[in-house]
Write an enzyme that holds these catalytic residues in place. Sequence first.
Site, PDB file in Angstrom:
ATOM      1  NE  ARG A 191      34.624  44.793  43.051  1.00 59.22           N
ATOM      2  CZ  ARG A 191      35.249  43.635  43.144  1.00 59.22           C
ATOM      3  NH1 ARG A 191      35.521  43.105  44.314  1.00 59.22           N
ATOM      4  NH2 ARG A 191      35.601  42.978  42.064  1.00 59.22           N
ATOM      5  CG  ASP A 203      30.727  48.910  39.555  1.00 59.20           C
ATOM      6  OD1 ASP A 203      31.042  50.057  39.922  1.00 59.20           O
ATOM      7  OD2 ASP A 203      31.453  47.912  39.715  1.00 59.20           O
ATOM      8  CE1 TYR A 207      37.483  48.857  45.507  1.00 59.09           C
ATOM      9  CE2 TYR A 207      36.493  47.418  47.153  1.00 59.09           C
ATOM     10  CZ  TYR A 207      36.366  48.293  46.095  1.00 59.09           C
ATOM     11  OH  TYR A 207      35.127  48.592  45.608  1.00 59.09           O
ATOM     12  CB  SER A 240      32.846  49.071  36.536  1.00 58.39           C
ATOM     13  OG  SER A 240      33.429  48.279  37.541  1.00 58.39           O
ATOM     14  CD  GLN A 251      28.877  41.444  37.485  1.00 57.29           C
ATOM     15  OE1 GLN A 251      28.193  41.071  36.541  1.00 57.29           O
ATOM     16  NE2 GLN A 251      29.996  40.847  37.833  1.00 57.29           N
TER      17      GLN A 251
END
Length: 463
Positions: A122, A130, A230, A133, A127
């Site tokens: 992350r 990912d 998390y 996501s 990004q």
Amino acid sequence: MPQTIFVPLEIDANEPRVGASPETVKRLVGLGFDVVVEAGAGLGSRIVDADFAAAGAAIGKASDAGRADMVLKVRRPSEAELKGYKSGSAVIAIMDPYGNDAAVAALARAGVTAFAMEFMPRITRAQVMDVLSSQANLAGYQAVIDAAAEYDRALPMMMTAAGTVPAAKVFVMGVGVAGLQAIATARRLGAVVTATDVRPAAKEQVASLGAKFIAVEDEEFRQAETAGGYAKEMSKEYQAKQAALTAEHIARQDIVITTALIPGRPAPRLVSAAMVASMRPGSVLVDLAVERGGNVEGAEAGRIVTTANGVKIVGHLNVAGRVAASASLLYAKNLYAFLETLVDKAGKQLSINREDELVKATMLTDGGKVVHAAFADTAASVTAAPVAAADKPAMPVAADKLAKAAAADKPTKAAAARKPAKKPVAADKPAKAAAAADKPAKPLAAAKSSSKPAAAPKTGGEA
């Protein structure tokens, strides 16, 4: 001579997604690669062979994997598929390795360099890569659509001459990417939305979407987030307090959507049978973590269960795959963005920098070994055998005997051995990972703040 990238048809009957799109095929060809797409690979995502061909791909068959230098998949390849792969080839997919040590060992024995996309760190530069996501976002959306389809009333408040229809009450448990999208979608449909999560940061995110946050906000709650963003596993005492609060709240809800997952562990039980029994007839629960054991007691993977009191528990598999046409386009971009970092653009060849932080975080097997630190025990059990032929790696004798012994113990699962495990992205699931609830969303400020990998790898398939 150009290297070859192969995009296969997923053999799992529950997997309609594909690892490439016409747009990414065109870009891959632009990088200097030959791209071969197996016939029919994109049909489940509304991409016909002619679209791939127009983008520059050759339409081939499954056996073309034997000459490929790279394979782009959605799910981890089965042992049967691996037998047709060239030793030394790179395989990029959602590997779903937790609890699947034998499958991880099979990747190592096949001699492939396997990358688990769900382990992408992350950090800002990753990004666009990912997959958790991109897939969880769609799973959260589809969860609300599935709930609305099973709920026999309107979701928004409607004021008519004949009377007023009250707005449906929706409760989202687990405010990661999937949960946030579920909140946003339910709000757009006019429902009254509440949500809960064990991470303190989720409270502000929930409020920003116009929903109300529900949680026991004690000292443990304020400490309940890892450095990687998390959710931590909460104490039994906290779980009991939170359960008491949510039990009272759930009894008044029309729709409950659960998304909670913890990396590498079974899904936490959030909704008990007693809570389900307290709900009104016609109420609906959608369990996005059902492939990891489920958050809702009584949920069954792949089924819609109707309880004795008339409550429906929806346990669809591979929820992101239920929006395959959109999911594949996003997933293909994730794969292309990562693959681009592995390519020597001048030489137009695959050139893996094993010191790169993205490679370190995602490389699962390499050179006949399991190399990911999270699977050290699996690595110790793998004995790599010399590869007799470039396209057909030899099976170690010991491993072959173990495989036969396993088959003898469970002959009824022979068919399953020829197919990848049915685990979503989200949990594969999962995400179809996961986590936290599923993986938390990345606010702009957070995206710019760190370049360090997460403390723990993510699961496959974010819920």
